[in-house]
Design a protein around this motif. Sequence first.
Motif, mmCIF file in Angstrom:
data_model
loop_
_atom_site.group_PDB
_atom_site.id
_atom_site.type_symbol
_atom_site.label_atom_id
_atom_site.label_comp_id
_atom_site.label_asym_id
_atom_site.label_seq_id
_atom_site.Cartn_x
_atom_site.Cartn_y
_atom_site.Cartn_z
ATOM 1 N N UNK A 51 0.709 -1.067 -0.109
ATOM 2 C CA UNK A 51 -0.121 0.066 0.019
ATOM 3 C C UNK A 51 0.882 1.265 -0.027
ATOM 4 N N UNK A 52 1.959 1.346 0.871
ATOM 5 C CA UNK A 52 2.951 2.363 0.756
ATOM 6 C C UNK A 52 3.601 2.619 -0.450
ATOM 7 N N UNK A 53 3.917 1.602 -1.183
ATOM 8 C CA UNK A 53 4.481 1.743 -2.783
ATOM 9 C C UNK A 53 3.413 2.036 -3.364
ATOM 10 N N UNK A 54 2.299 1.694 -3.369
ATOM 11 C CA UNK A 54 1.314 2.055 -4.394
ATOM 12 C C UNK A 54 0.875 3.660 -4.193
ATOM 13 N N UNK A 55 0.772 3.970 -3.004
ATOM 14 C CA UNK A 55 0.805 5.465 -2.758
ATOM 15 C C UNK A 55 1.866 6.320 -3.465
ATOM 16 N N UNK A 56 2.982 5.786 -2.972
ATOM 17 C CA UNK A 56 4.141 6.509 -3.493
ATOM 18 C C UNK A 56 4.274 6.730 -5.177
ATOM 19 N N UNK A 57 3.869 5.582 -5.734
ATOM 20 C CA UNK A 57 3.691 5.420 -7.170
ATOM 21 C C UNK A 57 2.627 6.551 -7.725
ATOM 22 N N UNK A 58 1.547 6.815 -7.030
ATOM 23 C CA UNK A 58 0.598 7.553 -7.473
ATOM 24 C C UNK A 58 0.919 9.182 -7.290
ATOM 25 N N UNK A 59 1.591 9.319 -6.179
ATOM 26 C CA UNK A 59 2.265 10.686 -5.909
ATOM 27 C C UNK A 59 3.326 10.877 -7.036
ATOM 28 N N UNK A 60 3.921 9.770 -7.417
ATOM 29 C CA UNK A 60 5.066 9.827 -8.695
ATOM 30 C C UNK A 60 4.455 10.419 -9.952
ATOM 31 N N UNK A 61 3.099 9.453 -10.061
ATOM 32 C CA UNK A 61 2.355 9.684 -11.442
ATOM 33 C C UNK A 61 1.884 11.367 -11.515
ATOM 34 N N UNK A 62 1.424 11.664 -10.264
ATOM 35 C CA UNK A 62 0.943 13.157 -10.330
ATOM 36 C C UNK A 62 2.270 14.061 -10.420
ATOM 37 N N UNK A 63 3.036 13.851 -9.920
ATOM 38 C CA UNK A 63 4.223 14.748 -9.938
ATOM 39 C C UNK A 63 4.798 14.942 -11.615
ATOM 40 N N UNK A 64 4.763 13.662 -12.187
ATOM 41 C CA UNK A 64 5.211 13.625 -13.632
ATOM 42 C C UNK A 64 4.082 14.352 -14.343
ATOM 43 N N UNK A 65 2.991 14.060 -14.057
ATOM 44 C CA UNK A 65 1.749 14.813 -14.851
ATOM 45 C C UNK A 65 1.999 16.109 -14.734
ATOM 46 N N UNK A 66 2.243 16.859 -13.489
ATOM 47 C CA UNK A 66 2.693 18.217 -13.313
ATOM 48 C C UNK A 66 3.694 18.705 -14.233
ATOM 49 N N UNK A 67 4.838 17.757 -14.099
ATOM 50 C CA UNK A 67 5.953 18.392 -14.794
ATOM 51 C C UNK A 67 5.655 18.429 -16.219
ATOM 52 N N UNK A 68 5.103 17.600 -16.663
ATOM 53 C CA UNK A 68 4.714 17.381 -18.220
ATOM 54 C C UNK A 68 3.824 18.630 -18.591
ATOM 55 N N UNK A 69 2.787 18.923 -17.703
ATOM 56 C CA UNK A 69 2.016 19.996 -18.184
ATOM 57 C C UNK A 69 2.711 21.242 -18.367
ATOM 58 N N UNK A 70 3.647 21.605 -17.118
ATOM 59 C CA UNK A 70 4.339 22.507 -17.201
ATOM 60 C C UNK A 70 5.197 22.638 -18.426
ATOM 61 N N UNK A 71 6.020 21.423 -18.660
ATOM 62 C CA UNK A 71 6.758 21.371 -20.070
ATOM 63 C C UNK A 71 5.894 21.987 -21.197
ATOM 64 N N UNK A 72 4.669 21.504 -21.214
ATOM 65 C CA UNK A 72 3.795 21.838 -22.336
ATOM 66 C C UNK A 72 3.585 23.235 -22.384
ATOM 67 N N UNK A 73 3.083 23.836 -21.251
ATOM 68 C CA UNK A 73 3.134 25.403 -21.332
ATOM 69 C C UNK A 73 4.282 25.900 -21.868
ATOM 70 N N UNK A 74 5.337 25.546 -21.359
ATOM 71 C CA UNK A 74 6.494 26.460 -21.702
ATOM 72 C C UNK A 74 6.700 26.075 -23.345
ATOM 73 N N UNK A 75 6.378 24.864 -23.697
ATOM 74 C CA UNK A 75 6.830 24.828 -25.095
ATOM 75 C C UNK A 75 5.761 25.432 -26.035
ATOM 76 N N UNK A 76 4.453 25.810 -25.483
ATOM 77 C CA UNK A 76 3.460 26.639 -26.302
ATOM 78 C C UNK A 76 4.041 28.024 -26.001
ATOM 79 N N UNK A 77 4.595 28.496 -25.381
ATOM 80 C CA UNK A 77 5.172 29.935 -25.194
ATOM 81 C C UNK A 77 6.388 30.264 -26.137
ATOM 82 N N UNK A 78 7.162 29.143 -26.534
ATOM 83 C CA UNK A 78 8.201 29.345 -27.250
ATOM 84 C C UNK A 78 8.043 28.605 -28.545
ATOM 85 N N UNK A 79 8.734 29.170 -29.619
ATOM 86 C CA UNK A 79 8.558 28.284 -30.927
ATOM 87 C C UNK A 79 8.935 26.966 -30.817
ATOM 88 N N UNK A 80 8.378 26.039 -31.391
ATOM 89 C CA UNK A 80 8.704 24.939 -31.491
ATOM 90 C C UNK A 80 9.725 24.572 -32.430
#
Length: 185
Positions: A51-80
Amino acid sequence: MATIWIVLNFVLIILAFYLILHLYQNIRLLQKTSTEEIAKEIDAVFHVYIEDTRTENEKLIVALKQMLQENQTAAKRKPQRKKTKTLDNTAEKKATELQPGFKQMLDREIGQADTEQTSARENAPIAANDWFPPIDQINDTVEESPTLKAIKLQKQGLTPAEIAKKLGCGEGEVLLLLKMQEKGN
């Protein structure tokens, strides 16, 4: 009279065997229950760990999604830019072994994230609150080991007793240091 004592002795021996057998059965029963309890405790610990491992994995997934969203917003601001980096076969195999959502995210973001992160690092101004250690104030000192000191003093012709006095340790310790050095060479 002797027959009474023999019969009484025989009865007491039978009673002793009965009590030993009864105690043996009770001990086996306790061992069996303690083994089952230990197995249950181990099972409970594994469940908590999973259960602890599962909750840590879920936290990691959320953090990765946030990081990818930040990268996508940064990519939209700059020319690709064109993708300069492609996945080789081993990286693709690793990506397919991951969960399905991660492969898509990796395919989308691997080229953009690398180029944007390097350009962001190169163009990022140094903040005023970034702290650097005072390198000019650092004074390095070199300290000789007791073995080296003892060897140098021995080469000067001092006896182990004199070496021990100068080093502030026992004569036996000096002899040990010198003998260990001789065996090393």
